[in-house]
Design an enzyme around this catalytic site. Structure first.
Site, PDB file in Angstrom:
ATOM      1  N   TRP A  62       0.937  -1.126   0.068  1.00  0.00           N
ATOM      2  CA  TRP A  62       0.104  -0.019  -0.038  1.00  0.00           C
ATOM      3  C   TRP A  62       0.860   1.255   0.008  1.00  0.00           C
ATOM      4  O   TRP A  62       2.201   1.056   0.387  1.00  0.00           O
ATOM      5  CB  TRP A  62      -0.982  -0.034   1.206  1.00  0.00           C
ATOM      6  N   ASN A  63       0.176   2.415  -0.368  1.00  0.00           N
ATOM      7  CA  ASN A  63       1.031   3.593  -0.752  1.00  0.00           C
ATOM      8  C   ASN A  63       0.535   4.744   0.153  1.00  0.00           C
ATOM      9  O   ASN A  63      -0.772   4.736   0.392  1.00  0.00           O
ATOM     10  CB  ASN A  63       1.162   3.977  -2.066  1.00  0.00           C
ATOM     11  N   HIS A  70      -7.776  19.041  -7.219  1.00  0.00           N
ATOM     12  CA  HIS A  70      -7.997  19.457  -8.434  1.00  0.00           C
ATOM     13  C   HIS A  70      -6.899  18.722  -9.379  1.00  0.00           C
ATOM     14  O   HIS A  70      -6.209  19.519 -10.243  1.00  0.00           O
ATOM     15  CB  HIS A  70      -8.250  20.756  -8.687  1.00  0.00           C
ATOM     16  N   HIS A  74     -10.974  15.261 -12.472  1.00  0.00           N
ATOM     17  CA  HIS A  74     -11.317  15.349 -11.232  1.00  0.00           C
ATOM     18  C   HIS A  74     -13.065  16.224 -11.472  1.00  0.00           C
ATOM     19  O   HIS A  74     -13.195  16.664 -12.370  1.00  0.00           O
ATOM     20  CB  HIS A  74     -10.591  16.261 -10.535  1.00  0.00           C
ATOM     21  N   ASP A  76     -15.084  19.402  -9.871  1.00  0.00           N
ATOM     22  CA  ASP A  76     -15.282  20.817  -9.180  1.00  0.00           C
ATOM     23  C   ASP A  76     -16.485  20.823  -8.456  1.00  0.00           C
ATOM     24  O   ASP A  76     -17.536  20.782  -9.258  1.00  0.00           O
ATOM     25  CB  ASP A  76     -15.162  21.735 -10.372  1.00  0.00           C
ATOM     26  N   HIS A  80     -15.688  25.408  -4.849  1.00  0.00           N
ATOM     27  CA  HIS A  80     -14.404  25.603  -5.550  1.00  0.00           C
ATOM     28  C   HIS A  80     -14.350  27.244  -5.740  1.00  0.00           C
ATOM     29  O   HIS A  80     -13.217  27.621  -5.764  1.00  0.00           O
ATOM     30  CB  HIS A  80     -14.195  24.669  -6.468  1.00  0.00           C
ATOM     31  N   HIS A 209     -15.999  28.791 -14.583  1.00  0.00           N
ATOM     32  CA  HIS A 209     -15.930  28.750 -12.895  1.00  0.00           C
ATOM     33  C   HIS A 209     -17.054  29.657 -12.329  1.00  0.00           C
ATOM     34  O   HIS A 209     -17.806  29.272 -11.504  1.00  0.00           O
ATOM     35  CB  HIS A 209     -14.601  28.873 -12.413  1.00  0.00           C
TER      36      HIS A 209
HETATM   37 MN    MN Z   1     -10.665  21.877 -10.787  1.00  0.00          MN
END
Ligand code: MN
Length: 261
Positions: A62-63, A70, A74, A76, A80, A209
């Site tokens: 595992w990590n 973002h 991904h 938004d 945001h 946005h």
């Molecule tokens: Mn974004």
């Protein structure tokens, strides 16, 4: 009582319905948006091994990962952007989950973008698409197919120049139109962000946005395989991580699409 889902399972099993992966691989080389100073940069993904079948964990691997919310493909969330700051249910943990499943309306502008990397979708383009395919229904994603995801490597994908990055997006008036006059969930794009590369110079800056999140709508970025979807009739499943007060999150975006096109 459950016949629709039974039929869906049958269609998935016999291949009448395909599951299309709309997600970029997520790793240290995944390109992240580059903001000019004095804006704070978002770090790329970094990964540290906790154990890998060794003294730290003889039977397990595992990590630990660190990344901006973002990064890569991904989601938004409205919080945001400052325009969505005070809306109800505006973060990844509070958005009603029904919004994470919706139909796809795919607008193909890849031919225009091949000629002009700064191509901006206009409301006239949307209306022309609707004249052919019908009005974009409430609760649908508008997915902008630009062909941008075919660009290989960070440089080609971010396409930076002296005067900032050059990549396609939405005209100011189109972002306003989609936010106010259509009941969409949001917009999904193949580029690193939902706004065009040059959108920092627009009035207002970053209009997608600004208007979309101000209207409580969402964004999906760095999508791939939009060329495998029909213009209408696919279903998008895009559920961000339930990060408490998350502004967004990397996610696996899937589409259910008819096999015959
Ligand atoms: Mn974004």
């Amino acid at each position: 009582m459950t016949h629709i889902l039974t039929d869906l399972i049958k269609a998935l099993t016999n291949g009448e319905v395909r599951v299309v992966d709309l997600t970029q691989p997520l790793g240290p080389d995944t390109p992240v948006i580059d903001l000019p100073p004095p804006f704070a940069p978002s770090p790329p993904l970094s990964k540290e091994t906790i154990s890998e079948y060794d003294d730290g964990g003889p039977a397990w691997y595992w990590n630990t990962i660190r990344l901006g919310e973002h990064t890569g493909t991904h989601f938004d969330a409205p919080v945001h952007w400052i325009t969505g700051r005070d809306l109800p249910d505006n973060s990844t943990d509070t958005i009603p989950v029904a919004a994470f499943v919706g139909q796809a309306c795919v607008i193909d502008v890849s031919a225009q973008v091949a000629k002009n990397p700064d191509f901006l979708l206009s409301s006239e383009d949307v209306l022309a698409w609707e004249a052919e395919h019908g009005r974009i229904p409430d609760g649908a994603w508008l997915l902008l197919r630009t062909g941008w995801s075919k660009r290989q490597g960070r440089e080609a994908f971010l396409n930076p120049a002296e005067d900032g990055p050059h990549s396609p997006g939405f005209a100011v008036e189109c972002a306003r139109f989609l936010a106010r006059d259509r009941g969409i969930l949001g917009v999904g794009v193949e580029t690193v962000g939902t706004d065009a590369g040059q959108a920092g110079t627009f009035d207002p800056p970053f209009p997608t946005h600004t208007f979309m999140h101000g209207a409580g709508k969402f964004g999906l970025t760095s999508l791939i395989n939009l060329d495998q979807l029909p213009s209408t009739g696919a279903v998008v499943i895009a559920a961000p991580l339930k990060i408490v007060r998350g502004s967004g999150s990397p996610l696996r975006v899937l589409a259910l699409a008819p096999a015959a096109r």
